[in-house]
Design a protein around this motif. Structure first.
Motif, short mmCIF file in Angstrom:
data_model
loop_
_atom_site.label_atom_id
_atom_site.label_comp_id
_atom_site.label_asym_id
_atom_site.label_seq_id
_atom_site.Cartn_x
_atom_site.Cartn_y
_atom_site.Cartn_z
N SER A 17 -13.15 15.32 -7.13
CA SER A 17 -14.23 16.12 -6.54
C SER A 17 -13.72 17.40 -5.89
O SER A 17 -14.51 18.18 -5.36
CB SER A 17 -15.00 15.29 -5.51
N GLY A 18 -12.41 17.62 -5.93
CA GLY A 18 -11.86 18.89 -5.46
C GLY A 18 -11.50 18.94 -3.99
O GLY A 18 -11.38 20.03 -3.43
N VAL A 19 -11.31 17.78 -3.35
CA VAL A 19 -10.89 17.77 -1.95
C VAL A 19 -9.52 18.43 -1.83
O VAL A 19 -8.63 18.21 -2.66
CB VAL A 19 -10.85 16.32 -1.41
N ASP A 20 -9.33 19.23 -0.79
CA ASP A 20 -8.11 20.03 -0.65
C ASP A 20 -6.84 19.18 -0.57
O ASP A 20 -5.83 19.50 -1.21
CB ASP A 20 -8.20 20.92 0.59
N GLU A 21 -6.87 18.13 0.23
CA GLU A 21 -5.71 17.24 0.37
C GLU A 21 -6.16 15.79 0.28
O GLU A 21 -7.07 15.38 0.99
CB GLU A 21 -5.00 17.46 1.71
N VAL A 22 -5.51 15.05 -0.60
CA VAL A 22 -5.81 13.62 -0.75
C VAL A 22 -4.49 12.85 -0.67
O VAL A 22 -3.50 13.24 -1.28
CB VAL A 22 -6.52 13.32 -2.08
N ARG A 23 -4.50 11.78 0.10
CA ARG A 23 -3.26 11.05 0.37
C ARG A 23 -3.26 9.68 -0.32
O ARG A 23 -4.29 9.00 -0.37
CB ARG A 23 -3.06 10.87 1.87
N ALA A 24 -2.07 9.32 -0.84
CA ALA A 24 -1.90 8.03 -1.50
C ALA A 24 -0.70 7.31 -0.89
O ALA A 24 0.28 7.95 -0.48
CB ALA A 24 -1.67 8.23 -3.00
N PRO A 25 -0.75 5.97 -0.80
CA PRO A 25 0.38 5.23 -0.25
C PRO A 25 1.58 5.26 -1.20
O PRO A 25 1.45 5.52 -2.40
CB PRO A 25 -0.17 3.81 -0.08
N VAL A 26 2.75 4.98 -0.64
CA VAL A 26 4.01 4.99 -1.39
C VAL A 26 4.54 3.57 -1.51
O VAL A 26 4.49 2.79 -0.56
CB VAL A 26 5.06 5.89 -0.70
N TYR A 27 5.06 3.24 -2.69
CA TYR A 27 5.60 1.91 -2.97
C TYR A 27 7.11 1.99 -3.17
O TYR A 27 7.61 2.92 -3.79
CB TYR A 27 4.94 1.34 -4.22
N SER A 28 7.83 1.01 -2.65
CA SER A 28 9.27 0.93 -2.84
C SER A 28 9.62 -0.21 -3.79
O SER A 28 9.29 -1.37 -3.52
CB SER A 28 9.98 0.70 -1.49
N HIS A 29 10.29 0.13 -4.89
CA HIS A 29 10.74 -0.92 -5.81
C HIS A 29 11.97 -1.65 -5.27
O HIS A 29 12.35 -2.70 -5.80
CB HIS A 29 11.03 -0.32 -7.18
N LEU A 30 12.57 -1.08 -4.23
CA LEU A 30 13.70 -1.76 -3.60
C LEU A 30 13.21 -2.92 -2.75
O LEU A 30 13.68 -4.05 -2.88
CB LEU A 30 14.49 -0.77 -2.74
N THR A 31 12.23 -2.64 -1.87
CA THR A 31 11.71 -3.69 -0.99
C THR A 31 10.54 -4.45 -1.60
O THR A 31 10.08 -5.44 -1.03
CB THR A 31 11.27 -3.09 0.35
N TYR A 32 10.05 -3.97 -2.76
CA TYR A 32 8.95 -4.63 -3.46
C TYR A 32 7.68 -4.64 -2.62
O TYR A 32 6.92 -5.60 -2.60
CB TYR A 32 9.37 -6.07 -3.81
N ASP A 33 7.44 -3.51 -1.92
CA ASP A 33 6.31 -3.46 -1.00
C ASP A 33 5.96 -2.01 -0.72
O ASP A 33 6.72 -1.09 -1.02
CB ASP A 33 6.66 -4.16 0.30
N ARG A 34 4.79 -1.80 -0.11
CA ARG A 34 4.44 -0.47 0.38
C ARG A 34 5.42 -0.03 1.46
O ARG A 34 5.96 -0.86 2.20
CB ARG A 34 3.03 -0.47 0.95
N VAL A 35 5.60 1.28 1.56
CA VAL A 35 6.44 1.83 2.62
C VAL A 35 5.53 2.21 3.78
O VAL A 35 4.69 3.11 3.64
CB VAL A 35 7.21 3.08 2.13
N PRO A 36 5.64 1.54 4.90
CA PRO A 36 4.74 1.82 6.04
C PRO A 36 4.80 3.29 6.46
O PRO A 36 5.88 3.84 6.67
CB PRO A 36 5.27 0.90 7.14
N GLY A 37 3.65 3.91 6.57
CA GLY A 37 3.57 5.28 7.05
C GLY A 37 3.89 6.35 6.02
O GLY A 37 3.67 7.54 6.29
N ALA A 38 4.40 5.98 4.87
CA ALA A 38 4.76 6.97 3.85
C ALA A 38 3.54 7.29 2.98
O ALA A 38 2.77 6.40 2.62
CB ALA A 38 5.90 6.48 2.98
#
Length: 319
Positions: free
Chosen positions: A171-192
């Motif tokens: 829809s053209g929103v200026d900034e959109v944020r997505a969570p980051v995943y770590s294949h090392l820890t096999y989980d989302r990276v908190p706060g990233a």
């Protein structure tokens, strides 16, 4: 007297929603431009087990990137014409590409490569890539729900958040944020977070991105894509690629004590192969057969790989 298969084959081609293009014909569509990547860049893009070389880039992915660029420019023109018709003003919305396929089939490498190639076309300089791994539910939540063993299956994702993310980009929103995943820890990276800022093209890569709406839902993330790619291969070949990748990781990343899979680092080669086959048989193959492979027919384009990981056939949906 045996019936000839030729008429049936011709009928199948006529009724198929795809044009089947062999490797030689597809390679001939490559624009007459210099090789856009250096050998160093290609090495950095290549994933574990991928047999990606400069010839593959030139013959398969350069023409694909040009086709995608043409689609993106065409969509932009249609959007502008529609806005003009409605008497509205505003900038174009991003062209969104979905890339789907099994674990170990090479879709991540292809998505990374397409990001680089598309950004080098004059009409699409701003290209972003997001994987759906970041939208997997946290490991603790998967464990709480009793579905940790089904990680990668549709129910293991926060599909509502993924849909909201792509809808906001679209829809053209200026900034959109997505969570980051770590294949090392096999989980989302908190706060990233990954921040996407109004790209010309967004590539969304993941196992199940071509799925139709789930139970009780009226919209799926696939409904927001402008073009979709399915990376295909024989199941037996993918199983072999997964096993070899597991062995490579066992000798490398799994050795890190922080790795979720560190417990496999001390396995012998035979034990590691056995474990890889067990994981494939119990998790990855059922997910492929039940959820991923059935979405292949929904793609705009299918890249069909041979045993050596090279693309041998391209299936392009008829316009």
């Amino acid at each position: 007297m045996a019936e000839s298969s030729a008429p049936r084959d011709a009928m199948a081609r006529d009724t198929s929603p795809f044009d089947e293009i062999d490797r030689r014909r597809w390679a001939a569509l490559a624009p007459e431009t210099p090789q856009p990547l250096s050998e160093t860049e290609l090495v950095q893009l290549r994933g574990l087990g991928d047999a990606l070389d400069m010839r593959e880039v030139a013959e398969v992915y350069v023409p694909l990137s040009r086709l995608l660029s043409l689609y993106a420019v065409g969509a932009r023109s249609l959007h502008a014409a529609t806005r003009s018709f409605l008497g509205e003003t505003g900038s174009h919305t991003p062209f969104v590409i979905g890339v789907a396929g099994s674990v170990a089939v090479g879709k991540s490498t292809i998505a990374r490569l397409l990001r680089e190639l598309l950004s080098r076309w004059e009409d699409t300089p701003r290209v972003e890539r997001v994987t759906t791994d970041g939208f997997l539910l946290p490991t603790a939540e998967l464990a709480r729900r009793g579905i940790l063993h089904r990680k990668g299956f549709p129910e293991s994702y926060d599909r509502r958040s993924l849909l909201r993310f792509v809808a906001r980009v679209k829809s053209g929103v200026d900034e959109v944020r997505a969570p980051v995943y770590s294949h090392l820890t096999y989980d989302r990276v908190p706060g990233a977070e990954i921040i996407v800022r109004r790209p010309d093209i967004l590539i969304v890569e993941g196992l199940n991105v071509l799925q139709p709406p789930g139970p009780g839902a009226s919209l799926a993330v696939s409904d927001l894509f402008d073009f979709t790619i399915y990376v295909d291969a024989r199941t037996s070949d993918i199983a072999q690629w997964y096993e070899e990748r597991f062995l490579a990781l066992q000798r490398g990343a799994f050795a890190d004590p922080r790795s979720y899979f560190h417990r496999y680092a001390a396995l012998t080669v035979d034990e590691a192969r056995s474990k890889a086959r067990e994981i494939w048989r119990e998790i990855n193959e059922p997910n492929l057969v039940e959820n991923i492979l059935p979405t292949r027919a929904r793609a705009s384009l299918v890249l069909r790989k041979a045993r050596d990981h090279t693309v041998e056939t391209v299936l392009l949906r008829k316009v």
